[in-house]
Structure formats: structure tokens, C-alpha cells
Motif scaffolding. Structure first.
Motif, PDB file in Angstrom:
ATOM      1  N   GLN A 166       0.728  -1.245  -0.089  1.00 32.37           N
ATOM      2  CA  GLN A 166       0.070  -0.215  -0.065  1.00 32.37           C
ATOM      3  C   GLN A 166       0.892   1.268   0.071  1.00 32.37           C
ATOM      4  O   GLN A 166       1.918   1.216   0.703  1.00 32.37           O
ATOM      5  CB  GLN A 166      -0.988  -0.042   1.169  1.00 32.37           C
ATOM      6  N   SER A 167       0.368   2.252  -0.780  1.00 39.93           N
ATOM      7  CA  SER A 167       1.110   3.588  -0.740  1.00 39.93           C
ATOM      8  C   SER A 167       0.209   4.419  -0.384  1.00 39.93           C
ATOM      9  O   SER A 167      -1.338   4.641  -0.508  1.00 39.93           O
ATOM     10  CB  SER A 167       1.729   3.941  -2.017  1.00 39.93           C
ATOM     11  N   VAL A 168       0.579   5.609   0.111  1.00 40.35           N
ATOM     12  CA  VAL A 168      -0.155   6.728   0.694  1.00 40.35           C
ATOM     13  C   VAL A 168       0.350   8.136   0.532  1.00 40.35           C
ATOM     14  O   VAL A 168       1.595   8.026   0.668  1.00 40.35           O
ATOM     15  CB  VAL A 168      -0.768   6.690   2.039  1.00 40.35           C
ATOM     16  N   THR A 169      -0.293   9.286   0.440  1.00 40.87           N
ATOM     17  CA  THR A 169       0.321  10.515   0.416  1.00 40.87           C
ATOM     18  C   THR A 169       0.001  11.149   1.761  1.00 40.87           C
ATOM     19  O   THR A 169      -0.955  11.127   2.044  1.00 40.87           O
ATOM     20  CB  THR A 169      -0.351  11.323  -0.786  1.00 40.87           C
ATOM     21  N   ARG A 170       1.179  11.635   2.347  1.00 43.18           N
ATOM     22  CA  ARG A 170       1.352  12.297   3.494  1.00 43.18           C
ATOM     23  C   ARG A 170       1.337  13.687   3.103  1.00 43.18           C
ATOM     24  O   ARG A 170       2.114  14.085   2.388  1.00 43.18           O
ATOM     25  CB  ARG A 170       2.408  11.857   4.414  1.00 43.18           C
ATOM     26  N   SER A 171       0.768  14.744   4.017  1.00 42.25           N
ATOM     27  CA  SER A 171       1.182  16.086   4.122  1.00 42.25           C
ATOM     28  C   SER A 171       1.246  16.807   5.343  1.00 42.25           C
ATOM     29  O   SER A 171       0.428  16.399   6.099  1.00 42.25           O
ATOM     30  CB  SER A 171       0.383  16.814   2.836  1.00 42.25           C
ATOM     31  N   LEU A 172       1.876  17.888   5.324  1.00 42.38           N
ATOM     32  CA  LEU A 172       1.998  18.837   6.669  1.00 42.38           C
ATOM     33  C   LEU A 172       2.071  20.321   6.057  1.00 42.38           C
ATOM     34  O   LEU A 172       2.471  20.435   4.996  1.00 42.38           O
ATOM     35  CB  LEU A 172       3.090  18.715   7.108  1.00 42.38           C
ATOM     36  N   THR A 173       1.510  21.308   6.714  1.00 43.03           N
ATOM     37  CA  THR A 173       1.285  22.781   6.208  1.00 43.03           C
ATOM     38  C   THR A 173       2.204  23.456   7.285  1.00 43.03           C
ATOM     39  O   THR A 173       2.311  22.979   8.393  1.00 43.03           O
ATOM     40  CB  THR A 173      -0.170  23.235   6.407  1.00 43.03           C
ATOM     41  N   PHE A 174       2.879  24.323   6.634  1.00 38.06           N
ATOM     42  CA  PHE A 174       3.967  25.211   7.177  1.00 38.06           C
ATOM     43  C   PHE A 174       3.752  26.801   6.890  1.00 38.06           C
ATOM     44  O   PHE A 174       3.118  27.275   5.975  1.00 38.06           O
ATOM     45  CB  PHE A 174       5.545  24.889   6.818  1.00 38.06           C
ATOM     46  N   ASN A 175       4.154  27.696   7.630  1.00 38.87           N
ATOM     47  CA  ASN A 175       4.066  29.041   7.484  1.00 38.87           C
ATOM     48  C   ASN A 175       5.519  29.685   7.906  1.00 38.87           C
ATOM     49  O   ASN A 175       5.474  29.658   9.316  1.00 38.87           O
ATOM     50  CB  ASN A 175       2.826  29.371   8.201  1.00 38.87           C
ATOM     51  N   LEU A 176       6.435  30.116   7.005  1.00 37.02           N
ATOM     52  CA  LEU A 176       7.659  30.569   7.418  1.00 37.02           C
ATOM     53  C   LEU A 176       7.938  31.843   6.721  1.00 37.02           C
ATOM     54  O   LEU A 176       7.576  32.104   5.794  1.00 37.02           O
ATOM     55  CB  LEU A 176       8.559  29.394   6.961  1.00 37.02           C
TER      56      LEU A 176
END
Length: 107
Positions: free
Chosen positions: A69-79
Motif C-alpha cells: 500500500q502507498s499513501v500521500t502524507r502532508s503537512l502545512t507550514f508558514n515560514l
């Protein structure tokens, strides 16, 4: 072979937008795959953006992946503006340097 979670070589990572602006949210996404023959169980990823000692690091608790199984992971940043080195640690493994993202002051 036990579960082995890896960065999927078919797709590495992307930022949205491609050219982030300082002080605005942007998302980093990457794809992972379980190349083992057992479920992974829950695990943690850590994504780090570092600009010579400043930046941000965020952890993500990941649901179990079945074999293949594959999956897309994500995180949001503000820099703030800078040239950030991106590093990803999957399931307490070896840090993977993914390159740099340049965050500019935008008009």
C-alpha cells in the motif's frame, strides 16, 4: 520481511504552491509505500525545514500501511523568507534530505 516504509521512488515530494511566499501557508506532500510483507502498524513521520538553525519541524502520526500500500502524507507550514533544507524521517529511520525550498517575499 517485516513492514518497511519508504519514500516512494515513483513520486518524491511536492510543495503547494511550488514557490511559497513568506508568511503564507504552504503544504509539503510526499508519498510512502510499505515494501514489506506485513502491516506497518501506526508510526510517526517527522518533516523538518531548516534555514541555518531556524525553521520548523512537525511530526505526523501515520495510520498503518498494508503490504504494497502507498499513501500521500502532508503537512502545512508558514515560514519567513529563506532557503530551507527539507529533511524527512519516516518511522524513526534514517533522515532523508529532499533538497531545498526557497521561500521568497512576495508582492
Amino acid at each position: 520481511m517485516p513492514a518497511a516504509i519508504m519514500l516512494d521512488a515513483q513520486t518524491s515530494f511536492v510543495t503547494d504552491p511550488v514557490s511559497p511566499c513568506a508568511g503564507e501557508d504552504f503544504t509539503v506532500s510526499w508519498q510512502e509505500i510499505n515494501v514489506g510483507d506485513e502491516p506497518s502498524g501506526e508510526y510517526q513521520d517527522t518533516f523538518d525545514l531548516n534555514d541555518q538553525g531556524s525553521g520548523s519541524s512537525d511530526a505526523l502520526i501515520c495510520d498503518s500501511l498494508e503490504p504494497g500500500q502507498s499513501v500521500t502524507r502532508s503537512l502545512t507550514f508558514n515560514l519567513p523568507a529563506g532557503n530551507y533544507t527539507m529533511t524527512l524521517v519516516i518511522k524513526a529511520g534514517v533522515p532523508l534530505t529532499l533538497g531545498n525550498v526557497i521561500i521568497d517575499e512576495c508582492l
